[in-house]
Design a protein around this motif. Sequence first.
Motif, PDB file in Angstrom:
ATOM      1  N   LEU A  65       1.759   1.374   0.383  1.00  0.00           N
ATOM      2  CA  LEU A  65       0.398   1.291  -0.153  1.00  0.00           C
ATOM      3  C   LEU A  65      -0.093  -0.164  -0.171  1.00  0.00           C
ATOM      4  CD1 LEU A  65       0.710   3.841  -3.095  1.00  0.00           C
ATOM      5  CD2 LEU A  65      -0.865   4.033  -1.142  1.00  0.00           C
ATOM      6  N   ALA A  66       0.759  -1.066  -0.630  1.00  0.00           N
ATOM      7  CA  ALA A  66       0.375  -2.481  -0.690  1.00  0.00           C
ATOM      8  C   ALA A  66       0.106  -3.029   0.705  1.00  0.00           C
ATOM      9  CB  ALA A  66       1.468  -3.293  -1.382  1.00  0.00           C
ATOM     10  N   GLU A  67       0.968  -2.671   1.657  1.00  0.00           N
ATOM     11  CA  GLU A  67       0.766  -3.129   3.029  1.00  0.00           C
ATOM     12  C   GLU A  67      -0.522  -2.581   3.620  1.00  0.00           C
ATOM     13  OE1 GLU A  67       4.425  -1.998   4.930  1.00  0.00           O
ATOM     14  OE2 GLU A  67       5.430  -3.867   4.330  1.00  0.00           O
ATOM     15  N   GLY A  68      -0.950  -1.414   3.132  1.00  0.00           N
ATOM     16  CA  GLY A  68      -2.206  -0.815   3.576  1.00  0.00           C
ATOM     17  C   GLY A  68      -3.418  -1.322   2.810  1.00  0.00           C
ATOM     18  N   GLY A  69      -3.213  -2.331   1.956  1.00  0.00           N
ATOM     19  CA  GLY A  69      -4.324  -2.912   1.214  1.00  0.00           C
ATOM     20  C   GLY A  69      -4.695  -2.167  -0.056  1.00  0.00           C
ATOM     21  N   LYS A  70      -3.928  -1.163  -0.414  1.00  0.00           N
ATOM     22  CA  LYS A  70      -4.205  -0.374  -1.614  1.00  0.00           C
ATOM     23  C   LYS A  70      -3.343  -0.894  -2.754  1.00  0.00           C
ATOM     24  CE  LYS A  70      -5.381   3.638   1.139  1.00  0.00           C
ATOM     25  NZ  LYS A  70      -5.041   5.008   1.506  1.00  0.00           N
ATOM     26  N   VAL A  71      -3.677  -2.084  -3.223  1.00  0.00           N
ATOM     27  CA  VAL A  71      -2.843  -2.779  -4.197  1.00  0.00           C
ATOM     28  C   VAL A  71      -2.861  -2.080  -5.554  1.00  0.00           C
ATOM     29  CG1 VAL A  71      -2.416  -4.988  -5.349  1.00  0.00           C
ATOM     30  CG2 VAL A  71      -3.160  -4.948  -2.969  1.00  0.00           C
ATOM     31  N   ARG A  72      -4.009  -1.591  -5.974  1.00  0.00           N
ATOM     32  CA  ARG A  72      -4.089  -0.905  -7.269  1.00  0.00           C
ATOM     33  C   ARG A  72      -3.203   0.342  -7.289  1.00  0.00           C
ATOM     34  NH1 ARG A  72      -8.905   2.368  -9.143  1.00  0.00           N
ATOM     35  NH2 ARG A  72      -9.238   2.085  -6.958  1.00  0.00           N
ATOM     36  N   GLU A  73      -3.247   1.118  -6.179  1.00  0.00           N
ATOM     37  CA  GLU A  73      -2.395   2.306  -6.080  1.00  0.00           C
ATOM     38  C   GLU A  73      -0.916   1.906  -6.006  1.00  0.00           C
ATOM     39  OE1 GLU A  73      -5.105   1.712  -4.288  1.00  0.00           O
ATOM     40  OE2 GLU A  73      -6.321   3.514  -4.078  1.00  0.00           O
ATOM     41  N   ALA A  74      -0.646   0.785  -5.337  1.00  0.00           N
ATOM     42  CA  ALA A  74       0.729   0.287  -5.248  1.00  0.00           C
ATOM     43  C   ALA A  74       1.254  -0.074  -6.636  1.00  0.00           C
ATOM     44  CB  ALA A  74       0.796  -0.921  -4.319  1.00  0.00           C
ATOM     45  N   LEU A  75       0.410  -0.728  -7.440  1.00  0.00           N
ATOM     46  CA  LEU A  75       0.806  -1.061  -8.816  1.00  0.00           C
ATOM     47  C   LEU A  75       1.192   0.196  -9.584  1.00  0.00           C
ATOM     48  CD1 LEU A  75      -1.771  -3.808  -9.828  1.00  0.00           C
ATOM     49  CD2 LEU A  75       0.715  -4.006  -9.937  1.00  0.00           C
ATOM     50  N   GLU A  76       0.413   1.246  -9.426  1.00  0.00           N
ATOM     51  CA  GLU A  76       0.705   2.505 -10.112  1.00  0.00           C
ATOM     52  C   GLU A  76       2.038   3.077  -9.631  1.00  0.00           C
ATOM     53  OE1 GLU A  76      -2.720   4.992  -9.432  1.00  0.00           O
ATOM     54  OE2 GLU A  76      -4.041   3.639 -10.537  1.00  0.00           O
ATOM     55  N   LYS A  77       2.276   3.014  -8.319  1.00  0.00           N
ATOM     56  CA  LYS A  77       3.518   3.555  -7.753  1.00  0.00           C
ATOM     57  C   LYS A  77       4.726   2.748  -8.241  1.00  0.00           C
ATOM     58  CE  LYS A  77       3.253   6.608  -5.286  1.00  0.00           C
ATOM     59  NZ  LYS A  77       3.373   8.071  -5.445  1.00  0.00           N
ATOM     60  N   PHE A  78       4.590   1.400  -8.290  1.00  0.00           N
ATOM     61  CA  PHE A  78       5.692   0.573  -8.785  1.00  0.00           C
ATOM     62  C   PHE A  78       5.942   0.842 -10.270  1.00  0.00           C
ATOM     63  CE2 PHE A  78       4.377  -2.477  -5.267  1.00  0.00           C
ATOM     64  CZ  PHE A  78       5.360  -2.036  -4.396  1.00  0.00           C
ATOM     65  N   SER A  79       4.867   1.043 -11.028  1.00  0.00           N
ATOM     66  CA  SER A  79       5.025   1.378 -12.453  1.00  0.00           C
ATOM     67  C   SER A  79       5.742   2.709 -12.615  1.00  0.00           C
ATOM     68  CB  SER A  79       3.661   1.413 -13.145  1.00  0.00           C
ATOM     69  OG  SER A  79       3.108   0.115 -13.173  1.00  0.00           O
ATOM     70  N   GLU A  80       5.434   3.653 -11.738  1.00  0.00           N
ATOM     71  CA  GLU A  80       6.112   4.953 -11.764  1.00  0.00           C
ATOM     72  C   GLU A  80       7.607   4.771 -11.432  1.00  0.00           C
ATOM     73  OE1 GLU A  80       5.812   9.340  -9.607  1.00  0.00           O
ATOM     74  OE2 GLU A  80       4.215   7.872  -9.267  1.00  0.00           O
ATOM     75  N   ALA A  81       7.902   3.893 -10.464  1.00  0.00           N
ATOM     76  CA  ALA A  81       9.300   3.625 -10.103  1.00  0.00           C
ATOM     77  C   ALA A  81      10.049   3.019 -11.287  1.00  0.00           C
ATOM     78  CB  ALA A  81       9.359   2.685  -8.897  1.00  0.00           C
TER      79      ALA A  81
END
Length: 179
Positions: A53-69
């Motif tokens: 997600l982060a590599e695709g420029g979707k940083v906000r969604e990436a933050l959510e995914k990392f928080s889920e991890a």
Amino acid sequence: MSSAHDRAVLNQILNPLMPTSDSGPGDVHLEADTVDHPQYTESQQLEKEGVALAEGGKVREALEKFSEAISTCPLNPSAYNNRAQAYRLSQQPDEALEDLNEALRLAGAKSRTACQAYVQRASIWRLQGDDEKARADFAAAAELGSSFAKMQLVALNPYAAMCNKMLAEVFEKVKTGKD
């Protein structure tokens, strides 16, 4: 063909003030993160999704995914390190520093995550103008084998940078046959 030792000697000649350690290039063996937690594998998968997600420029969604991890496996230092990177991309250095401190607390002393976290934290310190803290973290990462950290240590030392520039000019003159 040159050996690793030959390259190390040449590198020391060309970069005399770059830090060295007892081990030669490539001799630092960093440990992979090993976490004894039932959901560690699931956390790693969520991290991979966050990175994509982060590599695709979707940083906000990436933050959510990392928080889920992290929620899935709060002992996973890599998840904190990756979320810190996303915070940095989101211009949230305080949150990034918090996660980097936690990643370093959880990571082994000679782990890949520790090396990456030291580099990230040092970069934040440098951007905030705290060269002393940056130097300490770059030194820790350099000891773990980060060539980027070694270069940054030289950049933080104005005398080393000046010396390297002068030495490079001398070598260029010798190479081209100029006086």
